[in-house]
Design a protein around this motif. Structure first.
Motif, PDB file in Angstrom:
ATOM      1  N   SER A 182      -6.355   2.928   1.637  1.00 12.73           N
ATOM      2  CA  SER A 182      -4.746   2.520   1.516  1.00 12.73           C
ATOM      3  C   SER A 182      -4.688   1.286   1.209  1.00 12.73           C
ATOM      4  CB  SER A 182      -4.113   2.749   3.019  1.00 12.73           C
ATOM      5  OG  SER A 182      -3.942   3.932   3.549  1.00 12.73           O
ATOM      6  N   LYS A 183      -3.604   0.841   0.453  1.00  7.87           N
ATOM      7  CA  LYS A 183      -3.440  -0.496  -0.042  1.00  7.87           C
ATOM      8  C   LYS A 183      -2.192  -1.172   0.327  1.00  7.87           C
ATOM      9  CE  LYS A 183      -6.820   0.844  -2.980  1.00  7.87           C
ATOM     10  NZ  LYS A 183      -7.012   2.139  -2.007  1.00  7.87           N
ATOM     11  N   VAL A 184      -2.171  -2.472   0.340  1.00 10.04           N
ATOM     12  CA  VAL A 184      -0.966  -3.305   0.875  1.00 10.04           C
ATOM     13  C   VAL A 184      -0.682  -4.224  -0.167  1.00 10.04           C
ATOM     14  CG1 VAL A 184      -0.208  -4.764   2.633  1.00 10.04           C
ATOM     15  CG2 VAL A 184      -1.798  -3.255   3.397  1.00 10.04           C
ATOM     16  N   SER A 185       0.592  -4.310  -0.594  1.00  7.62           N
ATOM     17  CA  SER A 185       0.936  -5.185  -1.491  1.00  7.62           C
ATOM     18  C   SER A 185       1.099  -6.688  -1.189  1.00  7.62           C
ATOM     19  CB  SER A 185       2.350  -4.838  -1.917  1.00  7.62           C
ATOM     20  OG  SER A 185       3.372  -4.937  -1.013  1.00  7.62           O
ATOM     21  N   ILE A 186       0.980  -7.479  -2.279  1.00  7.12           N
ATOM     22  CA  ILE A 186       1.081  -8.981  -2.145  1.00  7.12           C
ATOM     23  C   ILE A 186       2.260  -9.331  -1.014  1.00  7.12           C
ATOM     24  CG2 ILE A 186      -0.398  -9.522  -4.067  1.00  7.12           C
ATOM     25  CD1 ILE A 186       2.433 -10.212  -5.297  1.00  7.12           C
ATOM     26  N   ASN A 187       1.975 -10.158  -0.352  1.00  5.70           N
ATOM     27  CA  ASN A 187       3.080 -10.915   0.629  1.00  5.70           C
ATOM     28  C   ASN A 187       3.742  -9.800   1.487  1.00  5.70           C
ATOM     29  OD1 ASN A 187       2.942 -13.467  -0.600  1.00  5.70           O
ATOM     30  ND2 ASN A 187       3.948 -12.863  -2.423  1.00  5.70           N
ATOM     31  N   ALA A 188       3.057  -8.688   1.587  1.00  3.75           N
ATOM     32  CA  ALA A 188       3.482  -7.802   2.527  1.00  3.75           C
ATOM     33  C   ALA A 188       3.785  -8.257   4.079  1.00  3.75           C
ATOM     34  CB  ALA A 188       2.965  -6.441   2.531  1.00  3.75           C
TER      35      ALA A 188
ATOM     36  N   MET B 176       1.237  -1.337  13.490  1.00  2.00           N
ATOM     37  CA  MET B 176       1.830  -0.366  12.249  1.00  2.00           C
ATOM     38  C   MET B 176       0.446   0.417  12.161  1.00  2.00           C
ATOM     39  SD  MET B 176       1.900  -1.368   8.426  1.00  2.00           S
ATOM     40  CE  MET B 176       1.665   0.060   7.187  1.00  2.00           C
ATOM     41  N   VAL B 177       0.544   1.485  12.054  1.00  3.43           N
ATOM     42  CA  VAL B 177      -0.146   2.776  11.643  1.00  3.43           C
ATOM     43  C   VAL B 177       0.016   3.258  10.155  1.00  3.43           C
ATOM     44  CG1 VAL B 177      -1.328   4.827  12.098  1.00  3.43           C
ATOM     45  CG2 VAL B 177      -0.729   3.521  13.959  1.00  3.43           C
ATOM     46  N   ALA B 178      -1.161   3.041   9.458  1.00  6.45           N
ATOM     47  CA  ALA B 178      -0.904   3.549   7.785  1.00  6.45           C
ATOM     48  C   ALA B 178      -1.979   4.853   7.987  1.00  6.45           C
ATOM     49  CB  ALA B 178      -1.226   2.628   6.813  1.00  6.45           C
ATOM     50  N   GLY B 179      -1.345   6.026   7.771  1.00 10.07           N
ATOM     51  CA  GLY B 179      -2.371   6.958   7.134  1.00 10.07           C
ATOM     52  C   GLY B 179      -3.336   6.760   5.974  1.00 10.07           C
ATOM     53  N   ILE B 180      -4.278   7.677   5.651  1.00  9.12           N
ATOM     54  CA  ILE B 180      -5.126   7.517   4.788  1.00  9.12           C
ATOM     55  C   ILE B 180      -4.409   7.940   3.322  1.00  9.12           C
ATOM     56  CG2 ILE B 180      -6.947   8.675   5.978  1.00  9.12           C
ATOM     57  CD1 ILE B 180      -6.498  10.918   3.975  1.00  9.12           C
ATOM     58  N   CYS B 181      -5.025   7.012   2.190  1.00  7.73           N
ATOM     59  CA  CYS B 181      -4.386   6.891   0.840  1.00  7.73           C
ATOM     60  C   CYS B 181      -2.836   6.610   0.790  1.00  7.73           C
ATOM     61  CB  CYS B 181      -4.718   8.314   0.273  1.00  7.73           C
ATOM     62  SG  CYS B 181      -4.866   8.200  -1.551  1.00  7.73           S
ATOM     63  N   SER B 182      -2.362   5.862   1.579  1.00 13.75           N
ATOM     64  CA  SER B 182      -0.975   5.290   1.544  1.00 13.75           C
ATOM     65  C   SER B 182      -0.665   4.020   0.803  1.00 13.75           C
ATOM     66  CB  SER B 182      -0.367   5.329   3.143  1.00 13.75           C
ATOM     67  OG  SER B 182      -1.159   4.500   3.807  1.00 13.75           O
ATOM     68  N   HIS B 183       0.295   3.754   0.396  1.00 18.34           N
ATOM     69  CA  HIS B 183       0.852   2.499  -0.456  1.00 18.34           C
ATOM     70  C   HIS B 183       1.818   1.576   0.492  1.00 18.34           C
ATOM     71  CE1 HIS B 183      -0.689   2.595  -4.954  1.00 18.34           C
ATOM     72  NE2 HIS B 183      -1.570   3.496  -3.946  1.00 18.34           N
ATOM     73  N   ILE B 184       1.559   0.693   1.010  1.00 15.35           N
ATOM     74  CA  ILE B 184       2.546  -0.130   1.534  1.00 15.35           C
ATOM     75  C   ILE B 184       2.950  -1.153   0.736  1.00 15.35           C
ATOM     76  CG2 ILE B 184       3.054  -1.726   3.682  1.00 15.35           C
ATOM     77  CD1 ILE B 184       0.035   0.816   3.637  1.00 15.35           C
ATOM     78  N   LEU B 185       4.004  -0.913  -0.184  1.00 15.35           N
ATOM     79  CA  LEU B 185       4.715  -1.853  -0.868  1.00 15.35           C
ATOM     80  C   LEU B 185       6.448  -2.038  -0.357  1.00 15.35           C
ATOM     81  CD1 LEU B 185       4.088   0.605  -3.943  1.00 15.35           C
ATOM     82  CD2 LEU B 185       2.820  -1.438  -3.274  1.00 15.35           C
ATOM     83  N   ASN B 186       6.296  -3.366   0.157  1.00 12.22           N
ATOM     84  CA  ASN B 186       7.907  -3.554   1.087  1.00 12.22           C
ATOM     85  C   ASN B 186       8.225  -4.933   0.979  1.00 12.22           C
ATOM     86  OD1 ASN B 186       5.484  -3.974   2.812  1.00 12.22           O
ATOM     87  ND2 ASN B 186       7.010  -4.655   4.153  1.00 12.22           N
ATOM     88  N   ASP B 187       9.451  -5.068   0.768  1.00  7.53           N
ATOM     89  CA  ASP B 187      10.015  -6.430   0.889  1.00  7.53           C
ATOM     90  C   ASP B 187      10.064  -6.913   2.175  1.00  7.53           C
ATOM     91  OD1 ASP B 187      10.503  -5.945  -2.150  1.00  7.53           O
ATOM     92  OD2 ASP B 187      12.444  -4.876  -1.585  1.00  7.53           O
TER      93      ASP B 187
ATOM     94  N   ARG C 236       9.641   3.479   0.792  1.00 11.52           N
ATOM     95  CA  ARG C 236      10.939   3.350   0.873  1.00 11.52           C
ATOM     96  C   ARG C 236      11.629   4.652   0.599  1.00 11.52           C
ATOM     97  NH1 ARG C 236      10.273  -1.436  -3.311  1.00 11.52           N
ATOM     98  NH2 ARG C 236       9.212   0.439  -4.145  1.00 11.52           N
ATOM     99  N   THR C 237      10.977   5.456  -0.290  1.00  7.92           N
ATOM    100  CA  THR C 237      11.597   7.004  -0.478  1.00  7.92           C
ATOM    101  C   THR C 237      10.918   8.041   0.090  1.00  7.92           C
ATOM    102  OG1 THR C 237      10.285   7.226  -2.392  1.00  7.92           O
ATOM    103  CG2 THR C 237      12.444   5.911  -2.762  1.00  7.92           C
ATOM    104  N   GLY C 238       9.871   7.761   0.690  1.00  3.05           N
ATOM    105  CA  GLY C 238       8.958   8.906   1.285  1.00  3.05           C
ATOM    106  C   GLY C 238       8.281   9.589   0.089  1.00  3.05           C
ATOM    107  N   GLU C 239       8.234   9.275  -1.000  1.00  2.00           N
ATOM    108  CA  GLU C 239       7.680   9.949  -2.116  1.00  2.00           C
ATOM    109  C   GLU C 239       6.105  10.205  -2.019  1.00  2.00           C
ATOM    110  OE1 GLU C 239       6.924   9.693  -6.910  1.00  2.00           O
ATOM    111  OE2 GLU C 239       8.233   7.939  -5.995  1.00  2.00           O
ATOM    112  N   LYS C 240       5.628  11.174  -2.076  1.00  2.00           N
ATOM    113  CA  LYS C 240       4.380  11.685  -1.870  1.00  2.00           C
ATOM    114  C   LYS C 240       3.456  11.310  -2.999  1.00  2.00           C
ATOM    115  CE  LYS C 240       3.004  15.963  -1.461  1.00  2.00           C
ATOM    116  NZ  LYS C 240       2.723  17.472  -0.685  1.00  2.00           N
ATOM    117  N   TYR C 241       2.084  10.920  -2.843  1.00  2.00           N
ATOM    118  CA  TYR C 241       1.330  10.746  -3.750  1.00  2.00           C
ATOM    119  C   TYR C 241       0.877  12.070  -4.617  1.00  2.00           C
ATOM    120  CZ  TYR C 241      -2.072   6.746  -4.788  1.00  2.00           C
ATOM    121  OH  TYR C 241      -2.721   5.769  -5.294  1.00  2.00           O
ATOM    122  N   ILE C 242       0.860  11.762  -5.929  1.00  2.00           N
ATOM    123  CA  ILE C 242       0.398  13.161  -6.648  1.00  2.00           C
ATOM    124  C   ILE C 242      -0.937  13.303  -6.420  1.00  2.00           C
ATOM    125  CG2 ILE C 242       0.179  14.010  -8.877  1.00  2.00           C
ATOM    126  CD1 ILE C 242       2.941  12.623  -9.747  1.00  2.00           C
TER     127      ILE C 242
END
Length: 389
Positions: A311-317, A323-334, A349-355
């Protein structure tokens, strides 16, 4: 005698870190559970787990040896060790209703259930038994296990010489492996031991207060402030302010930002300036979400992020408390992150799944940055978990 560490239904409670690995390979302290038992026994230890993981593990040797099965979620102790190695054949050892160990002539299959043990003698242990039950237990037990593992390493090995450029408090509680580079650092082992693995690099200006471990080839960036009890896995790169955290191998938190009372899976990256909350404004009980159990679990009044593997966390998140994040998730938030992020989430934000193909490609890219590559076994496990969505 063949020693086998077996998984139980506790696997689901240790989500998300149990998804890509057997319980025995979870790290708390300097060693994983498997490494700790193997070091004390002086021999290799086998694992018994779910089929999608078991198929990628070395096969058990079927010969004339007896088998000693030990519950992988039980934390090693000398008292318990001395009891289980003396267990008679065809005997099952319990603590209450928890199966602790089984000694038998024939191999058992996963899951080990009462039907397989119907003819066995039942025995109750008087030893204290500590159980890894939830992911935050990896942090809670880290202090005690760091001290236990350090004592074992110090008793069985010899530390390299620490450079005189460092400022050191209580040097007797500092162990440096050969090849480690530690110059112009502040190392305070008055509150707990400090262990530096082979070829690890502590850059100048690093400030560490034990108990602390940086495993082989880990990097601690300049000016980092790290408080115990913290374990940094192999080839991790860490920086900023860290307190009471466990990093599995190959992950990064290389820049400024706060991380506390947290567990970070393998192959994670936390961007510059990202910080996690570990205590509520009310100082009340923190609860974390367990997706397989579909319920909230009380985690005490301090609990930071539980970040699943890949999993990856964006800058300044800003990561919310517990918080619990599952595997292979992106935390991109304002703003503040949600309390739970599902496995393979591309956009929170949209719940879109990783391809799926994109997920594999991105994992491979990160692995190549540390001179590794995605194995067929890795791909198989990720594909299986993706198929469970």
């Amino acid at each position: 005698m063949q020693i086998v560490l077996f998984d139980t239904s506790v696997r689901t409670q240790l989500y998300p870190f149990s998804l890509i690995r057997p319980l025995a390979t979870l790290r708390s302290g300097i060693f994983t559970m498997q490494e700790r038992w193997s070091a004390v026994l002086g021999k290799d230890v086998s694992l018994l787990t779910e089929a999608y993981l078991q198929q990628h593990l070395p096969a058990q040797e079927i010969n004339n040896d007896d088998f000693l099965y030990i519950n992988a979620s039980i934390v090693f102790s000398t008292e318990l060790f001395n009891e289980v190695i003396k267990l008679a054949k065809e005997t099952a050892l319990y603590k209450g209703d928890v199966l602790v160990a089984v000694c038998c002539s024939n191999a058992l299959s996963f899951p080990i259930e009462e039907e397989q043990l119907a003819s066995f003698k039942k025995q109750t242990t008087e030893s204290a038994v500590n159980l890894l039950a939830y992911p935050f237990d990896l942090v809670r037990m880290n202090d005690a296990l760091l001290r236990m593992d350090f004592d074992f390493i110090k008793r069985t090995g010899k530390s390299a010489t620490l450079s005189s450029t460092n400022t050191v408090i209580n040097p007797e509680q500092i162990f440096i492996e050969e090849g480690a580079e530690v110059e112009y650092c502040h190392l305070n082992a008055s509150s707990g031991p400090i262990y530096i693995g082979k070829h690890a690099l502590l850059m100048e200006g690093t400030m560490i207060r034990g108990p602390f471990a940086a495993l082989d080839e880990a990097v601690v960036k300049m000016g980092s402030k790290i408080y115990g009890a913290t374990s940094v896995g192999r080839k991790c790169t860490v920086g900023g302010e860290i307190k009471n955290a466990v990093f599995f191998d190959y992950s990064n938190k290389a820049h400024d930002g706060y991380l506390g009372d947290a567990v970070i899976g393998s192959w994670c990256n936390i961007g510059a300036g990202a910080s996690c909350s570990n205590v509520k404004n009310t100082a009340g009980t923190v609860k974390i979400w367990n997706q397989p159990l579909r319920k909230w679990i009380a985690a005490g009044n301090k609990c930071g992020v539980m970040l699943g593997d890949y999993s990856k966390v964006s800058i300044n998140a800003s990561l919310t408390t517990g918080m619990v994040a599952g595997i292979c998730s992106h935390i991109l938030n304002d703003g503040l992150s949600p309390k739970f992020v599902k496995d393979f989430t591309w956009d929170i934000r949209t719940g879109e799944k990783y391809i799926f193909e994109k997920a594999l490609s991105d994992i491979e890219n990160w692995m190549q940055m540390k001179n590794k590559t995605l194995t067929n076994a890795d791909k198989s496990v990720v594909e299986y978990l993706y198929g469970q969505l």
